[in-house]
Design an enzyme around this catalytic site. Structure first.
Site, PDB file in Angstrom:
ATOM      1  N   ASN A 206       0.851  -1.204   0.000  1.00 16.95           N
ATOM      2  CA  ASN A 206       0.000   0.000   0.000  1.00 16.95           C
ATOM      3  C   ASN A 206       0.890   1.260   0.000  1.00 16.95           C
ATOM      4  OD1 ASN A 206       1.010  -0.303   2.626  1.00 16.95           O
ATOM      5  ND2 ASN A 206      -0.681   0.887   3.439  1.00 16.95           N
TER       6      ASN A 206
ATOM      7  N   CYS B 129       1.991   3.621   2.065  1.00 14.91           N
ATOM      8  CA  CYS B 129       3.078   3.913   3.037  1.00 14.91           C
ATOM      9  C   CYS B 129       3.923   2.690   3.366  1.00 14.91           C
ATOM     10  CB  CYS B 129       2.488   4.537   4.288  1.00 14.91           C
ATOM     11  SG  CYS B 129       1.549   6.025   3.883  1.00 14.91           S
TER      12      CYS B 129
ATOM     13  N   GLU C 208       3.325  -0.276   4.800  1.00 10.74           N
ATOM     14  CA  GLU C 208       3.165  -1.172   5.950  1.00 10.74           C
ATOM     15  C   GLU C 208       2.365  -2.436   5.638  1.00 10.74           C
ATOM     16  OE1 GLU C 208       1.794   1.713   5.583  1.00 10.74           O
ATOM     17  OE2 GLU C 208      -0.227   1.851   6.388  1.00 10.74           O
TER      18      GLU C 208
HETATM   19  P1  ADP Z   1      -4.721   7.657   9.256  1.00  5.63           P
HETATM   20  O1  ADP Z   1      -3.909   8.174  10.400  1.00  5.63           O
HETATM   21  O2  ADP Z   1      -5.413   8.776   8.511  1.00  5.63           O
HETATM   22  O3  ADP Z   1      -5.669   6.571   9.620  1.00  5.63           O
HETATM   23  P2  ADP Z   1      -2.209   6.591   8.172  1.00  5.63           P
HETATM   24  O4  ADP Z   1      -1.350   7.819   8.130  1.00  5.63           O
HETATM   25  O5  ADP Z   1      -1.969   5.611   9.279  1.00  5.63           O
HETATM   26  O6  ADP Z   1      -3.752   7.030   8.148  1.00  5.63           O
HETATM   27  O7  ADP Z   1      -2.071   5.854   6.800  1.00  5.63           O
HETATM   28  C1  ADP Z   1      -2.481   4.502   6.688  1.00  5.63           C
HETATM   29  C2  ADP Z   1      -2.686   4.161   5.261  1.00  5.63           C
HETATM   30  O8  ADP Z   1      -3.799   4.900   4.767  1.00  5.63           O
HETATM   31  C3  ADP Z   1      -1.567   4.536   4.323  1.00  5.63           C
HETATM   32  O9  ADP Z   1      -0.531   3.620   4.284  1.00  5.63           O
HETATM   33  C4  ADP Z   1      -2.307   4.577   3.022  1.00  5.63           C
HETATM   34  O10 ADP Z   1      -2.521   3.273   2.516  1.00  5.63           O
HETATM   35  C5  ADP Z   1      -3.611   5.197   3.426  1.00  5.63           C
HETATM   36  N1  ADP Z   1      -3.576   6.654   3.283  1.00  5.63           N
HETATM   37  C6  ADP Z   1      -2.969   7.563   4.050  1.00  5.63           C
HETATM   38  N2  ADP Z   1      -3.157   8.819   3.595  1.00  5.63           N
HETATM   39  C7  ADP Z   1      -3.901   8.688   2.505  1.00  5.63           C
HETATM   40  C8  ADP Z   1      -4.448   9.595   1.552  1.00  5.63           C
HETATM   41  N3  ADP Z   1      -4.273  10.903   1.608  1.00  5.63           N
HETATM   42  N4  ADP Z   1      -5.135   9.074   0.551  1.00  5.63           N
HETATM   43  C9  ADP Z   1      -5.334   7.765   0.476  1.00  5.63           C
HETATM   44  N5  ADP Z   1      -4.889   6.877   1.324  1.00  5.63           N
HETATM   45  C10 ADP Z   1      -4.170   7.314   2.324  1.00  5.63           C
END
Ligand code: ADP
Length: 559
Positions: free
Chosen positions: A252, A254, A256
């Site tokens: 995905n 980031c 992870e």
């Molecule tokens: P959150 O804190 O908003 O729940 P995270 O920063 O933990 O999200 O990111 C988790 C995953 O969510 C990322 O690895 C990615 O797959 C998805 N993600 C994060 N930001 C975005 C975004 N702007 N658009 C789409 N998917 C995102």
């Protein structure tokens, strides 16, 4: 964090019609997920107390018509125009609902190779990435955030050098993180110094690419602006919990979640700083919350509204969930354990082992109550049935850690005092609460009177605003400075070793940035990558301070 920035994020992203507070959001989400009154009230308590938060799409969409609750998706990209543009369409549908998408573009034939149907030549994966990027630009997710993508190319694809250079200029393909999928064979050649050896030969043009040119390209890119990231193909597949379903080549955005094509995963994170009593880890509370979180995330797989049928099918075959931790550095600060110490790594490794063990046990219980995941036969779980082929991960927790007002994921605190812009570019001053509390104690013990203590406090905060660090403040006691180190004070080796400590007890992968000082050399970056490979990381991102012009977190503007 100031409550006004949290309020502004809640308002801009999560509130639905008729809602006015974070508690309202928790009520909606708990009601959508809980099977009965007791479970609804338990889920509500976990979220409202910030012990556990699911990923943003769940907070945004649970209990609404949209109903898409996952953050992570990976898609299949084939080599035909139909297949490539199918993936563009699927990606758009996912972005619309708040999810992020990962693609491995290696199936696309290299630039310059012949195309039978048109008797022309292929334009190669990088040109198609630009199409995906443009599509992302025009779709704002449910009006709330712009989509994120991961673009991957295998190190053995003939266009690898063009791929590595595709983000050379800041702003190019800006909706993508890019990563090179390297294998052990390549890393062994690098380690043996076989830089002049031919690594790939372009089938049509006959162009030869050496090991050294690929390796130096990766290092130069990271040194210049932090990209590409690196993923370790063989390690990902050695730890693949369902090898019976094939090999994994995609993650995905980031990094992870290494996933099969069309799989999705819903994430959730426990806030470790909420599980401490009397200077110790409260294992009873952590066990209870872990079990509830596993049930919560597993429930989502059945309640989720999937963007396309292929995703529903692949997700329900393995039922992977992504339970992780956030607030880890905060917990270490409260306990007075330095992040960059053996003790810190031991505490983290033991804690993650505990969460992983309890998580697996709860998934096992669920398999007995409901059923095991359908692809269990031939998987790593054949002897101990579980309901979820993978349970644990470490997400970046970029937004949910702000809501919970804790340090993000397993990252060390970036700065104890900084400014942050919200979604409408309003600037907020942030002071880390644990830092402030401990600083108050220290200045009181050092100062002769109240006004001197105020002065010292101001001086310390101003210094952090200017330099990002307390390390240069002479009057601060050494043990305070040892504990209140920042991501930039911590050396790269400790960053890598901390990621490795967690990875031992995490099924999926870990989102983490290895921060390096601006003075880091290309040789240093090489050392980081080799250590990461030896320490069995599945992937990593390296960032050299100041190498990019636009960064999310900033020191104060006068710095
Ligand atoms: P959150 O804190 O908003 O729940 P995270 O920063 O933990 O999200 O990111 C988790 C995953 O969510 C990322 O690895 C990615 O797959 C998805 N993600 C994060 N930001 C975005 C975004 N702007 N658009 C789409 N998917 C995102």
């Amino acid at each position: 964090m100031t409550s006004s920035i949290i309020d502004s994020i809640i308002k801009a992203r999560y509130l639905r019609e008729g809602e006015s507070s974070f508690e309202d959001i928790c009520r909606r989400v708990a009601k959508a997920m809980g099977k009965d009154e007791k479970e609804i009230s338990d889920f509500y308590e976990e979220m409202a107390s910030f012990r556990f938060l699911p990923n943003s799409p769940t907070l945004m969409n649970a209990g609404t018509k949209l109903g898409q609750l996952s953050a992570c998706f990976t898609l299949y990209v084939g080599d035909s125009i139909e297949e490539i543009f199918d993936a563009v369409k699927w990606g758009a549908l996912i972005h619309k609902t708040g999810g992020g998408t990962g693609y491995n573009f290696s199936n696309i034939r290299p630039e310059g190779e012949s195309v039978c149907s048109t008797e022309g030549v292929a334009s190669g994966p990088i040109s198609f990435m630009k199409v995906f990027n443009a599509a992302t630009d025009v779709i704002k997710q449910g009006g709330r955030r712009r989509g994120a993508n991961m673009g991957i190319l295998n190190v053995w694809h003939p266009d690898i050098l063009k791929f590595i250079e595709s983000k050379k200029n800041e702003g190019d393909i800006s909706n993508f993180n890019i990563s090179v999928m390297v294998n052990d064979e390549f890393m062994r050649l690098v380690e043996a110094g076989e830089f002049d050896r031919t690594w790939i030969k372009h089938s049509d043009t006959g162009e030869e690419i050496t090991v050294g040119s690929v390796w130096n390209g990766i290092i130069d890119g990271i040194w210049a602006n932090g990209e590409p990231g690196v993923l370790f193909y063989d390690e990902i597949n050695r730890k693949n919990m369902t090898p019976n379903l094939g090999l994994i080549d995609t993650t995905n955005p980031c990094g992870e979640q290494p996933l099969f094509h069309f799989e999705s995963c819903v994430l959730g994170s426990l806030n470790l700083s909420k599980f401490l009593i009397e200077g110790k880890l409260d294992k009873t509370a952590l066990e209870r919350s872990t079990r509830l979180a596993v049930r919560f995330l597993d429930e989502i797989i059945d309640k989720n509204v999937y963007p396309i049928p292929q995703i529903e099918e692949a997700t329900k075959k393995t039922r992977k969930i992504g339970l992780g931790l956030m607030g880890v550095h905060d917990a270490l600060l409260i306990l007075g354990i330095p992040y960059d110490s053996l003790e810190g790594r031991k505490f983290c490794e033991d804690t993650m082992e505990f969460v992983n063990k309890i998580g697996i046990d709860e998934s096992h219980r669920l398999s007995e109550e409901k059923s095991e995941f359908p692809a269990l036969k031939g998987s790593a779980w054949e002897d101990y049935a579980v309901r979820n082929a993978a349970v644990t991960t470490i997400a970046p927790t970029g937004t949910i850690s702000i809501l919970a007002d804790c340090s993000s994921g397993i990252e060390p605190v970036f700065s104890y005092a900084y400014t942050r812009k919200d979604t409408v570019q309003k600037t907020f001053e942030i002071l880390h609460p644990i830092f402030e509390r401990e600083l108050d104690k220290v200045v009181k013990s050092v100062a002769k009177n109240a006004s001197e203590s105020e002065e010292l406090k101001r001086e310390a905060i101003d210094t952090v605003h200017k330099t990002g660090s307390v390390q240069g403040i002479k009057w601060l006691p050494d043990d305070f400075k040892r504990i209140f180190k920042t991501a930039l004070d911590i050396d790269w080796r400790s960053h890598v070793l901390m990621q490795a400590a967690f990875q031992k007890h995490v099924h999926a992968s870990i989102s983490k940035t290895i921060n390096m000082p601006n003075s880091a050399t290309k040789k240093d970056i090489e050392s980081v990558l080799l250590l990461a490979w030896h320490e069995k990381l599945k992937g990593l991102t390296i960032y050299r301070t100041g190498s990019r012009q636009s960064v999310v977190l900033e020191l104060s503007s006068d710095s």
